[in-house]
Design an enzyme around this catalytic site. Structure first.
Site, PDB file in Angstrom:
ATOM      1  CG  MET A 116      -5.732   0.860   8.807  1.00  0.00           C
ATOM      2  SD  MET A 116      -5.277  -0.082   7.332  1.00  0.00           S
ATOM      3  CE  MET A 116      -5.641   1.092   6.020  1.00  0.00           C
ATOM      4  CB  SER A 168      -2.964  -4.072  -1.236  1.00  0.00           C
ATOM      5  OG  SER A 168      -4.360  -3.979  -1.484  1.00  0.00           O
ATOM      6  CG  HIS A 208      -2.756  -6.678   2.397  1.00  0.00           C
ATOM      7  ND1 HIS A 208      -2.604  -6.778   3.762  1.00  0.00           N
ATOM      8  CD2 HIS A 208      -3.672  -5.695   2.212  1.00  0.00           C
ATOM      9  CE1 HIS A 208      -3.384  -5.893   4.372  1.00  0.00           C
ATOM     10  NE2 HIS A 208      -4.054  -5.216   3.448  1.00  0.00           N
ATOM     11  CG  HIS A 223      -6.868  -5.164   6.144  1.00  0.00           C
ATOM     12  ND1 HIS A 223      -6.423  -3.989   5.560  1.00  0.00           N
ATOM     13  CD2 HIS A 223      -7.473  -4.798   7.300  1.00  0.00           C
ATOM     14  CE1 HIS A 223      -6.746  -2.966   6.334  1.00  0.00           C
ATOM     15  NE2 HIS A 223      -7.389  -3.424   7.394  1.00  0.00           N
ATOM     16  CG  MET A 256     -10.658  -2.741   6.260  1.00  0.00           C
ATOM     17  SD  MET A 256      -9.908  -1.981   4.797  1.00  0.00           S
ATOM     18  CE  MET A 256      -9.438  -3.457   3.896  1.00  0.00           C
ATOM     19  CG  MET A 307     -12.720  -2.810   1.697  1.00  0.00           C
ATOM     20  SD  MET A 307     -12.339  -1.327   0.761  1.00  0.00           S
ATOM     21  CE  MET A 307     -10.538  -1.345   0.852  1.00  0.00           C
ATOM     22  CG  ASP A 313      -2.945  -1.394   4.363  1.00  0.00           C
ATOM     23  OD1 ASP A 313      -2.746  -0.883   3.260  1.00  0.00           O
ATOM     24  OD2 ASP A 313      -3.876  -2.193   4.594  1.00  0.00           O
ATOM     25  CG  ASP A 326      -6.919  -4.287   1.270  1.00  0.00           C
ATOM     26  OD1 ASP A 326      -6.692  -4.281   2.488  1.00  0.00           O
ATOM     27  OD2 ASP A 326      -6.097  -3.906   0.423  1.00  0.00           O
TER      28      ASP A 326
HETATM   29  C1  DX5 Z   1      -7.001   0.558   2.188  1.00  0.00           C
HETATM   30  C2  DX5 Z   1      -6.409  -0.832   2.079  1.00  0.00           C
HETATM   31  C3  DX5 Z   1      -5.027  -0.854   1.581  1.00  0.00           C
HETATM   32  C4  DX5 Z   1      -4.865  -0.258   0.224  1.00  0.00           C
HETATM   33  C5  DX5 Z   1      -3.480   0.291   0.102  1.00  0.00           C
HETATM   34  O1  DX5 Z   1      -8.222   0.509   2.801  1.00  0.00           O
HETATM   35  O2  DX5 Z   1      -6.416  -1.477   3.352  1.00  0.00           O
HETATM   36  O3  DX5 Z   1      -4.462  -2.161   1.641  1.00  0.00           O
HETATM   37  O4  DX5 Z   1      -5.104  -1.145  -0.810  1.00  0.00           O
HETATM   38  O5  DX5 Z   1      -3.373   0.930  -1.109  1.00  0.00           O
HETATM   39  P1  DX5 Z   1      -2.173   1.899  -1.479  1.00  0.00           P
HETATM   40  O6  DX5 Z   1      -0.907   1.119  -1.277  1.00  0.00           O
HETATM   41  O7  DX5 Z   1      -2.469   2.236  -2.888  1.00  0.00           O
HETATM   42  O8  DX5 Z   1      -2.246   3.075  -0.533  1.00  0.00           O
HETATM   43 ZN    ZN Z   2      -5.258  -3.470   3.648  1.00  0.00          ZN
END
Ligand code: DX5
Ligand code: ZN
Length: 222
Positions: A140, A11, A36, A69, A71, A40, A178, A38
Site C-alpha cells: 500500500m 480500481s 481490482h 482487496h 480491507m 472496506m 496500490d 476495494d
Molecule cells: C485505497 C484503495 C485503492 C484506491 C487507489 O484504499 O485500496 O485501490 O482505490 O486509488 P488511487 O489510484 O486513486 O490512489
Molecule cells: Zn486496493
C-alpha cells in the site's frame, strides 16, 4: 521469480457506482489485466464500500482476473462468501488479524489465489515466514481507505526489498502496488520491482473514451 510483465489493475473505487457493470466492461475492453475491487468495512479502514453480492453481480460483466482487496477485520468469516462470489485473487491485510498463516491457508483451500497486503507503516519483514505461501504481495503506497491520495515515497524502498525476497523464492509471486499510481509514479514503482499496478483515479479520469489511453500510459506503452 524475476519481475513479470507489467499488468494494470484498475480500481473500481473510482468508477461510477451507479453504472458499475458498464464500467467493468469498459475497463475490460480498454485493456485492464485485473479488475481490482476495494472492499472496506468502516472499521479496519474509515470507509465503507461494497460486499460479496456486488462482486457476484459484477462477475458476469468480465472474464478478467477479479482481484479482491479486503480491507476488513475480522476477515476470516467473509472468505467463503468472497470466494463463492467469483473472486480469483483474495488479498487480506497482514494487520487485520493474528492468524495470517491460517487465513492464507483458508483462501488456498477455497481454490483461490492468496494475496497479502502491507499498510505503509508495516515492514516488509512481516512477510518473512509466509512469503512462500502467497501468490501476490500488495504494497500500500497510501493509507488504505480512499482513492485519490498522494503516493508515499518511503514505499519504494519496501518494493525494492520485497522484489529481492520474491526473486529469492524462485516462485511466481505478483508484486502489486496500490495508491497514488499515475503516469509519474508508475515508472518509478516498476523500476523498484513492482509488476502489478493498481490505479483508480488515473484509470477513470477523462471518462470511458480515455480509459484505454490511461491504461496504456500506466503500462508504459504510451
Ligand atoms: C485505497 C484503495 C485503492 C484506491 C487507489 O484504499 O485500496 O485501490 O482505490 O486509488 P488511487 O489510484 O486513486 O490512489
Ligand atoms: Zn486496493
Amino acid at each position: 521469480m524475476p519481475q513479470q510483465p507489467v499488468r494494470i489493475a484498475p480500481s473500481i473505487l473510482s468508477a461510477d457506482f451507479a453504472r458499475l457493470g458498464e464500467e467493468v466492461r469498459a475497463i475490460d475492453a480498454a485493456g485492464a489485466d485485473y479488475i481490482h475491487v476495494d472492499v472496506m468495512d468502516g472499521h479496519f479502514v474509515p470507509n465503507l464500500t461494497i460486499g460479496p453480492m456486488v462482486v457476484k453481480a459484477l462477475r458476469q460483466h468480465s472474464a478478467k482476473v477479479f482481484d479482491v482487496h479486503l480491507m476488513i477485520a475480522p476477515v476470516d468469516p467473509f472468505l467463503d462468501a468472497f470466494a463463492e462470489a467469483g473472486s480469483d485473487i483474495i488479498t487480506v491485510h497482514a494487520e487485520a488479524g493474528p492468524h495470517l498463516h491460517r487465513t492464507l491457508q483458508r483462501i488456498k483451500a477455497l481454490g483461490k489465489k492468496a494475496g497479502v497486503s502491507l499498510n505503509p507503516a508495516t515492514p516488509a519483514k512481516m512477510l518473512d515466514y509466509v512469503l512462500e505461501e502467497v501468490d501476490l504481495v500488495l504494497v500500500m503506497s497510501v493509507n488504505p481507505g480512499f482513492g485519490g491520495q498522494s503516493f508515499i515515497e518511503s514505499q519504494l524502498r519496501k518494493i525494492e526489498a520485497l522484489r529481492k525476497s520474491i526473486d529469492k523464492t524462485g516462485k511466481t509471486i505478483d508484486l502489486q502496488v496500490d495508491g497514488g499510481i499515475d503516469r509519474t509514479t508508475a515508472p518509478r514503482v516498476i523500476a523498484a520491482g513492482a509488476d502489478v499496478l493498481v490505479a483508480g483515479t488515473a484509470t477513470f479520469r477523462g471518462g470511458s473514451e480515455a480509459y484505454a489511453a490511461n491504461i496504456a500510459a500506466l503500462r508504459g506503452g504510451a
